[in-house]
Motif scaffolding. Structure first.
Motif, PDB file in Angstrom:
ATOM      1  N   MET A 170      -7.703 -44.468  89.945  1.00 12.67           N
ATOM      2  CA  MET A 170      -7.700 -44.388  88.478  1.00 12.67           C
ATOM      3  C   MET A 170      -8.801 -43.464  87.956  1.00 12.67           C
ATOM      4  SD  MET A 170      -5.276 -46.361  87.128  1.00 12.67           S
ATOM      5  CE  MET A 170      -5.900 -46.716  85.506  1.00 12.67           C
ATOM      6  N   GLY A 171      -9.548 -42.830  88.849  1.00 14.68           N
ATOM      7  CA  GLY A 171     -10.600 -41.918  88.409  1.00 14.68           C
ATOM      8  C   GLY A 171     -11.609 -42.630  87.545  1.00 14.68           C
ATOM      9  N   LYS A 172     -11.993 -42.003  86.458  1.00 10.60           N
ATOM     10  CA  LYS A 172     -13.020 -42.594  85.589  1.00 10.60           C
ATOM     11  C   LYS A 172     -12.565 -43.883  84.914  1.00 10.60           C
ATOM     12  CE  LYS A 172     -12.004 -39.969  81.398  1.00 10.60           C
ATOM     13  NZ  LYS A 172     -12.551 -39.044  80.414  1.00 10.60           N
ATOM     14  N   TRP A 173     -11.276 -44.179  84.962  1.00 16.64           N
ATOM     15  CA  TRP A 173     -10.770 -45.412  84.370  1.00 16.64           C
ATOM     16  C   TRP A 173     -10.726 -46.553  85.380  1.00 16.64           C
ATOM     17  CZ3 TRP A 173      -8.042 -40.757  83.434  1.00 16.64           C
ATOM     18  CH2 TRP A 173      -8.291 -40.212  82.177  1.00 16.64           C
ATOM     19  N   SER A 174     -11.157 -46.309  86.614  1.00 15.01           N
ATOM     20  CA  SER A 174     -11.138 -47.365  87.621  1.00 15.01           C
ATOM     21  C   SER A 174     -12.021 -48.538  87.210  1.00 15.01           C
ATOM     22  CB  SER A 174     -11.609 -46.834  88.979  1.00 15.01           C
ATOM     23  OG  SER A 174     -10.678 -45.912  89.498  1.00 15.01           O
ATOM     24  N   TYR A 175     -13.133 -48.241  86.611  1.00 15.01           N
ATOM     25  CA  TYR A 175     -14.065 -49.284  86.190  1.00 15.01           C
ATOM     26  C   TYR A 175     -14.496 -49.008  84.758  1.00 15.01           C
ATOM     27  CZ  TYR A 175     -14.300 -50.043  91.181  1.00 15.01           C
ATOM     28  OH  TYR A 175     -13.972 -50.278  92.483  1.00 15.01           O
ATOM     29  N   PRO A 176     -13.691 -49.414  83.780  1.00 13.83           N
ATOM     30  CA  PRO A 176     -13.983 -49.050  82.388  1.00 13.83           C
ATOM     31  C   PRO A 176     -15.249 -49.677  81.832  1.00 13.83           C
ATOM     32  CG  PRO A 176     -12.229 -50.665  82.483  1.00 13.83           C
ATOM     33  CD  PRO A 176     -12.522 -50.261  83.910  1.00 13.83           C
ATOM     34  N   ASP A 177     -15.764 -50.717  82.474  1.00 12.10           N
ATOM     35  CA  ASP A 177     -16.946 -51.382  81.935  1.00 12.10           C
ATOM     36  C   ASP A 177     -18.257 -50.847  82.512  1.00 12.10           C
ATOM     37  OD1 ASP A 177     -16.271 -52.391  84.399  1.00 12.10           O
ATOM     38  OD2 ASP A 177     -16.650 -54.479  83.876  1.00 12.10           O
ATOM     39  N   TRP A 178     -18.191 -49.804  83.342  1.00 12.33           N
ATOM     40  CA  TRP A 178     -19.419 -49.206  83.842  1.00 12.33           C
ATOM     41  C   TRP A 178     -20.155 -48.538  82.698  1.00 12.33           C
ATOM     42  CZ3 TRP A 178     -18.084 -46.228  88.947  1.00 12.33           C
ATOM     43  CH2 TRP A 178     -17.901 -47.157  89.966  1.00 12.33           C
ATOM     44  N   GLN A 179     -21.452 -48.728  82.644  1.00 21.33           N
ATOM     45  CA  GLN A 179     -22.256 -48.087  81.603  1.00 21.33           C
ATOM     46  C   GLN A 179     -22.424 -46.595  81.872  1.00 21.33           C
ATOM     47  OE1 GLN A 179     -23.334 -49.541  78.762  1.00 21.33           O
ATOM     48  NE2 GLN A 179     -22.063 -51.223  79.462  1.00 21.33           N
ATOM     49  N   ASP A 180     -22.629 -46.256  83.136  1.00 24.58           N
ATOM     50  CA  ASP A 180     -22.896 -44.864  83.487  1.00 24.58           C
ATOM     51  C   ASP A 180     -21.836 -44.380  84.465  1.00 24.58           C
ATOM     52  OD1 ASP A 180     -23.898 -42.388  84.047  1.00 24.58           O
ATOM     53  OD2 ASP A 180     -25.545 -43.110  85.294  1.00 24.58           O
ATOM     54  N   LYS A 181     -20.865 -43.632  83.947  1.00 27.21           N
ATOM     55  CA  LYS A 181     -19.792 -43.144  84.805  1.00 27.21           C
ATOM     56  C   LYS A 181     -20.181 -41.852  85.508  1.00 27.21           C
ATOM     57  CE  LYS A 181     -16.169 -45.333  82.211  1.00 27.21           C
ATOM     58  NZ  LYS A 181     -14.979 -45.216  81.428  1.00 27.21           N
ATOM     59  N   SER A 182     -21.310 -41.256  85.161  1.00 21.96           N
ATOM     60  CA  SER A 182     -21.686 -39.993  85.784  1.00 21.96           C
ATOM     61  C   SER A 182     -21.937 -40.192  87.282  1.00 21.96           C
ATOM     62  CB  SER A 182     -22.920 -39.386  85.118  1.00 21.96           C
ATOM     63  OG  SER A 182     -24.038 -40.238  85.273  1.00 21.96           O
ATOM     64  N   TRP A 183     -22.489 -41.346  87.675  1.00 20.16           N
ATOM     65  CA  TRP A 183     -22.685 -41.618  89.091  1.00 20.16           C
ATOM     66  C   TRP A 183     -21.353 -41.577  89.813  1.00 20.16           C
ATOM     67  CZ3 TRP A 183     -20.497 -45.425  92.071  1.00 20.16           C
ATOM     68  CH2 TRP A 183     -20.940 -45.475  93.385  1.00 20.16           C
ATOM     69  N   TYR A 184     -20.371 -42.250  89.248  1.00 22.35           N
ATOM     70  CA  TYR A 184     -19.054 -42.288  89.866  1.00 22.35           C
ATOM     71  C   TYR A 184     -18.456 -40.886  89.931  1.00 22.35           C
ATOM     72  CZ  TYR A 184     -14.060 -42.574  90.126  1.00 22.35           C
ATOM     73  OH  TYR A 184     -12.762 -42.339  90.477  1.00 22.35           O
ATOM     74  N   LEU A 185     -18.483 -40.172  88.829  1.00 23.34           N
ATOM     75  CA  LEU A 185     -17.856 -38.854  88.781  1.00 23.34           C
ATOM     76  C   LEU A 185     -18.517 -37.872  89.741  1.00 23.34           C
ATOM     77  CD1 LEU A 185     -17.252 -38.609  84.954  1.00 23.34           C
ATOM     78  CD2 LEU A 185     -15.538 -38.984  86.725  1.00 23.34           C
TER      79      LEU A 185
END
Length: 193
Positions: free
Chosen positions: A147-162
């Motif tokens: 799901m890309g950036k939508w895999s975990y919508p409650d993450w505060q900081d998605k930059s780590w994931y991306l």
């Protein structure tokens, strides 16, 4: 009956490693809920094209995601042994997207269904001292983050994931994303004088 081979024969033929192919077939044939084979890809129709709606829509969406994955991999020179991993993850990514018990677990099922599917596969197929082969870990990672950036919508900081998501996972996500776009409707709209 081997439903996976019957329904996804052409897509399975893209997988060269027989162990990976057998893993996908086993997961589909033993863990796919009955609704997977008949339900639409989306109940609301909001995020999927018409071809993925109605009876059998989730199967058609899965086939389209694999097609996109194969197409996207042609743009990359680094694919090599990850080709089988990507196709396997795309075949399995929405196996338990809706239905019980996922809807009962969390109201954000749409975002977490990949994570929950990976948990279920690990519990059912790799419990106890059973070692998970590295190629299977890669498939599970692809399912988990499809799901890309939508895999975990409650993450505060998605930059780590991306920044940390693997290139393999990006291809899986992009293939699923492209398969979910309403391209036909947009093309008609653009062509109207």
């Amino acid at each position: 009956m081997n439903k996976a081979r019957e329904v996804f024969g052409a897509e399975l033929n893209h997988i060269m490693d027989s162990d990976v192919r057998d893993f996908v077939i086993d997961i589909m044939d033993t863990m796919a809920p009955d609704y997977f084979w008949t339900c639409p890809a989306s109940m609301s129709g909001k995020y999927h094209p018409g071809v993925s709606l109605g009876e059998g829509g989730l199967v058609r969406h899965t086939k389209l995601a694999v097609w996109w994955g194969v197409e996207l991999m042609q743009t990359e020179s680094w694919m090599g042994d990850q080709r089988d991993t990507i196709i396997a993850a795309l075949l399995l990514h929405d196996l338990k997207k809706s239905g019980e018990p996922y809807k009962m677990r969390h109201h954000k099922c749409v975002h977490y269904h990949g994570v929950w599917l990976v948990d279920d596969i690990l519990k059912e197929k790799f419990s106890g001292d059973v070692q998970v082969p590295s190629i299977i870990w890669n498939i599970l990672e692809g399912i988990k983050y499809h799901m890309g950036k939508w895999s975990y919508p409650d993450w505060q900081d998605k930059s780590w994931y991306l920044n940390s998501i693997s290139r393999m996972c990006r291809i899986i996500h992009l293939a699923d994303y492209c398969a979910s776009r309403k391209a036909d409707a947009k093309c008609k709209e653009l062509l109207v004088p």
